[in-house]
Design a protein around this motif. Sequence first.
Motif, PDB file in Angstrom:
ATOM      1  N   UNK A 428       0.827  -1.206   0.000  1.00 36.65           N
ATOM      2  CA  UNK A 428       0.000   0.000   0.000  1.00 36.65           C
ATOM      3  C   UNK A 428       0.865   1.261   0.000  1.00 36.65           C
ATOM      4  N   UNK A 429       0.445   2.239  -0.823  1.00 33.56           N
ATOM      5  CA  UNK A 429       1.136   3.523  -0.943  1.00 33.56           C
ATOM      6  C   UNK A 429       0.334   4.575  -0.171  1.00 33.56           C
ATOM      7  N   UNK A 430       1.005   5.368   0.654  1.00 32.48           N
ATOM      8  CA  UNK A 430       0.341   6.467   1.357  1.00 32.48           C
ATOM      9  C   UNK A 430       0.866   7.763   0.760  1.00 32.48           C
ATOM     10  N   UNK A 431       0.020   8.417  -0.016  1.00 30.60           N
ATOM     11  CA  UNK A 431       0.416   9.632  -0.736  1.00 30.60           C
ATOM     12  C   UNK A 431      -0.454  10.801  -0.277  1.00 30.60           C
ATOM     13  N   UNK A 432       0.172  11.786   0.338  1.00 21.92           N
ATOM     14  CA  UNK A 432      -0.571  12.938   0.836  1.00 21.92           C
ATOM     15  C   UNK A 432      -1.624  12.556   1.857  1.00 21.92           C
ATOM     16  N   UNK A 435      -4.626   6.592   1.159  1.00 24.05           N
ATOM     17  CA  UNK A 435      -4.188   5.241   0.835  1.00 24.05           C
ATOM     18  C   UNK A 435      -4.416   4.966  -0.654  1.00 24.05           C
ATOM     19  N   UNK A 436      -3.354   4.525  -1.323  1.00 29.07           N
ATOM     20  CA  UNK A 436      -3.452   4.137  -2.732  1.00 29.07           C
ATOM     21  C   UNK A 436      -3.047   2.665  -2.827  1.00 29.07           C
ATOM     22  N   UNK A 437      -3.942   1.846  -3.398  1.00 25.04           N
ATOM     23  CA  UNK A 437      -3.664   0.434  -3.537  1.00 25.04           C
ATOM     24  C   UNK A 437      -3.134   0.163  -4.945  1.00 25.04           C
ATOM     25  N   UNK A 438      -1.864  -0.237  -5.081  1.00 26.16           N
ATOM     26  CA  UNK A 438      -1.289  -0.447  -6.416  1.00 26.16           C
ATOM     27  C   UNK A 438      -2.092  -1.368  -7.322  1.00 26.16           C
ATOM     28  N   UNK A 439      -2.653  -2.426  -6.752  1.00 28.49           N
ATOM     29  CA  UNK A 439      -3.402  -3.369  -7.594  1.00 28.49           C
ATOM     30  C   UNK A 439      -4.596  -2.705  -8.260  1.00 28.49           C
ATOM     31  N   UNK A 440      -5.203  -1.728  -7.583  1.00 30.56           N
ATOM     32  CA  UNK A 440      -6.333  -1.009  -8.166  1.00 30.56           C
ATOM     33  C   UNK A 440      -5.874  -0.192  -9.380  1.00 30.56           C
ATOM     34  N   UNK A 441      -4.719   0.439  -9.262  1.00 32.31           N
ATOM     35  CA  UNK A 441      -4.184   1.215 -10.371  1.00 32.31           C
ATOM     36  C   UNK A 441      -3.762   0.283 -11.512  1.00 32.31           C
ATOM     37  N   UNK A 442      -3.175  -0.856 -11.154  1.00 36.94           N
ATOM     38  CA  UNK A 442      -2.771  -1.831 -12.171  1.00 36.94           C
ATOM     39  C   UNK A 442      -3.969  -2.324 -12.967  1.00 36.94           C
ATOM     40  N   UNK A 443      -5.078  -2.578 -12.289  1.00 33.87           N
ATOM     41  CA  UNK A 443      -6.284  -3.026 -12.999  1.00 33.87           C
ATOM     42  C   UNK A 443      -6.803  -1.949 -13.949  1.00 33.87           C
ATOM     43  N   UNK A 483       1.238  11.193 -19.903  1.00 34.35           N
ATOM     44  CA  UNK A 483      -0.073  11.806 -20.114  1.00 34.35           C
ATOM     45  C   UNK A 483      -1.086  10.781 -20.601  1.00 34.35           C
ATOM     46  N   UNK A 484      -0.639   9.866 -21.474  1.00 36.92           N
ATOM     47  CA  UNK A 484      -1.532   8.799 -21.954  1.00 36.92           C
ATOM     48  C   UNK A 484      -2.001   7.930 -20.790  1.00 36.92           C
ATOM     49  N   UNK A 485      -1.050   7.564 -19.930  1.00 37.06           N
ATOM     50  CA  UNK A 485      -1.344   6.695 -18.797  1.00 37.06           C
ATOM     51  C   UNK A 485      -2.341   7.363 -17.861  1.00 37.06           C
ATOM     52  N   UNK A 486      -2.092   8.619 -17.537  1.00 40.65           N
ATOM     53  CA  UNK A 486      -2.971   9.340 -16.621  1.00 40.65           C
ATOM     54  C   UNK A 486      -4.371   9.529 -17.210  1.00 40.65           C
ATOM     55  N   UNK A 487      -4.422   9.821 -18.496  1.00 38.37           N
ATOM     56  CA  UNK A 487      -5.725  10.014 -19.137  1.00 38.37           C
ATOM     57  C   UNK A 487      -6.536   8.717 -19.128  1.00 38.37           C
ATOM     58  N   UNK A 488      -5.868   7.590 -19.402  1.00 38.41           N
ATOM     59  CA  UNK A 488      -6.572   6.305 -19.423  1.00 38.41           C
ATOM     60  C   UNK A 488      -7.080   5.946 -18.033  1.00 38.41           C
ATOM     61  N   UNK A 489      -6.256   6.131 -17.022  1.00 32.39           N
ATOM     62  CA  UNK A 489      -6.639   5.756 -15.662  1.00 32.39           C
ATOM     63  C   UNK A 489      -7.663   6.706 -15.056  1.00 32.39           C
ATOM     64  N   UNK A 490      -7.677   7.945 -15.522  1.00 30.23           N
ATOM     65  CA  UNK A 490      -8.554   8.961 -14.928  1.00 30.23           C
ATOM     66  C   UNK A 490     -10.029   8.621 -15.080  1.00 30.23           C
ATOM     67  N   UNK A 491     -10.365   7.795 -16.050  1.00 27.33           N
ATOM     68  CA  UNK A 491     -11.768   7.413 -16.236  1.00 27.33           C
ATOM     69  C   UNK A 491     -12.252   6.498 -15.112  1.00 27.33           C
ATOM     70  N   UNK A 492     -11.326   5.911 -14.356  1.00 26.45           N
ATOM     71  CA  UNK A 492     -11.713   4.931 -13.335  1.00 26.45           C
ATOM     72  C   UNK A 492     -11.202   5.270 -11.935  1.00 26.45           C
ATOM     73  N   UNK A 493     -10.259   6.176 -11.835  1.00 26.92           N
ATOM     74  CA  UNK A 493      -9.604   6.422 -10.558  1.00 26.92           C
ATOM     75  C   UNK A 493      -9.699   7.886 -10.141  1.00 26.92           C
ATOM     76  N   UNK A 494      -9.705   8.106  -8.825  1.00 26.51           N
ATOM     77  CA  UNK A 494      -9.613   9.463  -8.298  1.00 26.51           C
ATOM     78  C   UNK A 494      -8.258  10.058  -8.674  1.00 26.51           C
ATOM     79  N   UNK A 495      -8.196  11.364  -8.737  1.00 27.73           N
ATOM     80  CA  UNK A 495      -6.993  12.041  -9.213  1.00 27.73           C
ATOM     81  C   UNK A 495      -5.765  11.720  -8.362  1.00 27.73           C
ATOM     82  N   UNK A 497      -4.897   9.068  -7.075  1.00 30.96           N
ATOM     83  CA  UNK A 497      -4.387   7.729  -7.349  1.00 30.96           C
ATOM     84  C   UNK A 497      -3.618   7.642  -8.669  1.00 30.96           C
ATOM     85  N   UNK A 498      -3.684   8.680  -9.477  1.00 33.86           N
ATOM     86  CA  UNK A 498      -3.061   8.621 -10.797  1.00 33.86           C
ATOM     87  C   UNK A 498      -1.536   8.623 -10.693  1.00 33.86           C
TER      88      UNK A 498
END
Length: 535
Positions: A428-432, A435-443, A483-495, A497-498
């Motif tokens: 688990x990543x604690x950013x600011x 809690x950010x769960x890497x597996x959620x971002x990977x999915x 930018x591509x990565x962030x744009x793709x993930x932004x449709x599913x994740x809170x900012x 977590x990007x």
Amino acid sequence: MVIGHPANSGLAVDINPASAVARQAALQGEHAVIRYAGGDVTYAELDRRAAQLASVLAAGGVATGDRVAYLGLNSPAFILTMLASWRLGAVFVPVNFRLAEPELRSVLERSGAVTIIAEEGHRLAVDAVRQSTALHRFLLVDDDPEVPAPDPAPQGWEPWSSAIDRAPVHVEVLARTADDPAVLMFTSGTTGSPKGVVITYGNAWWNSVNVDLRMDTRRGDVTHAAAPLFHIGALNSFAIRTLSRGGTLVLRRGFDPDGLLRDIEEFGVNSMFAVPAMLLGLSRVPGVFDADLSSLRAVVVAGAPVPPSLIEQFAQHGVLLEQAWGLTETAPFATHLPRERTLTKLGSAGVAMPYTEVRVVDAATGAPLPAGAAGEVVVRGPNVTPGYWENPEATKAAFDDEGWFHSGDIGYVDEDGCLYIVDRLKDMIISGGENVYPAEVERALADMPGVADVAVVGRLDPEWGETVVAVVSLVPDSQVTLDDVREHAAARLARYKLPRHLHVTAQLPRNASGKLEKNKVRDMIAHSATETVTT
């Protein structure tokens, strides 16, 4: 009248799979139990050779409780070594064939194995560490056309084929009951030093009961085994139960997507264990979804997060993937998603197996959490290991006073009792403060065009504490920017977590069970340049 006397309770019944194979040999001796590139094997041949190898091992001093190691790829020799060990009541130690020399030394030392059977490709690795181990007998597999061996055998090694050919048949199979140790399997060690997990005959047997009650498995099934058998998922999902129930094991030394498709069509494969990367590879074989896949009834996928798009793709072509969750310590399945829920519970690891208890608890207090709340997943049941080999400290740390095994995985259970795995507690990543769960971002990135594989880890940051780093490998002739990565993930994740950093690599480190080796990923980015967000 004595009620519940142990002799009548069934608790003392013999559940040794070697006994089951002997029964199958008597019932259907000429039936093919193993399909293998180096030659097929019948039940009669398998039982006889295992009985002769048991004589070889016994003549070398192997007795009940001793450890016998095997080092090599999937092959009939692996199965023979396992069965011969069990005939004597010895503990089978399947060794990860990808271990580096220090890791191999550690596993062989800590197991206390007295005999090792190895393939030629691993002989030199054993020679490099043998002096520091308890090993005193070294048998070299020399009768497998897929693995040519030198003739005569090198000094210090015995050719196993001649030893087996000369040996008498060891008729007796030692009866084994639920608490007797069957396998000593070392964990993959993605987050630290591997631990020796004791798998009892009861652990293996109860997992088979769970599988047969939940999945569409039948006597005589054809099972495909290409994932490494030294991994509990491949060995105890279907392989052992297939041998015991009179089925056929299509045994492959390694995974080849084109070969898997041919095997499904030629042999009518009914069941298989796979990690997501294997099914992703199969999905990319030209014409795969025009082929006849109708024989597949139980395709279990586990070991890593499964991209929802992959599940949907197979479902569109009539193959319902069955997700499961577990660990070496749960032998292997603790939960399973029934095929009728594949699409309605997309991304879930399913409900608790019939004879296994699963709950989510507060990682700090151990108190059970309500539906929807994320916490540590704990497991209790007869399929759960009794503990770690000669490591009481690790055993005590893993089990609480009520017998719950603490998995180290974070998850939550929905209102229907379906488990969703979020991530590893240690990852688990604690950013600011979030809690950010890497597996959620990977999915969220798994189905991104151009991305072949993805890992997400944290990097220390003076402002945020940690920031999110995406590490990706690309499909040929593709390019991906941050930018591509962030744009793709932004449709599913809170900012928050990007990913704020992107690292592109040729290949991500995964172990033989398909799990990302996060320590190696962190090392990869520690001293390398990454593309960094500027917004």
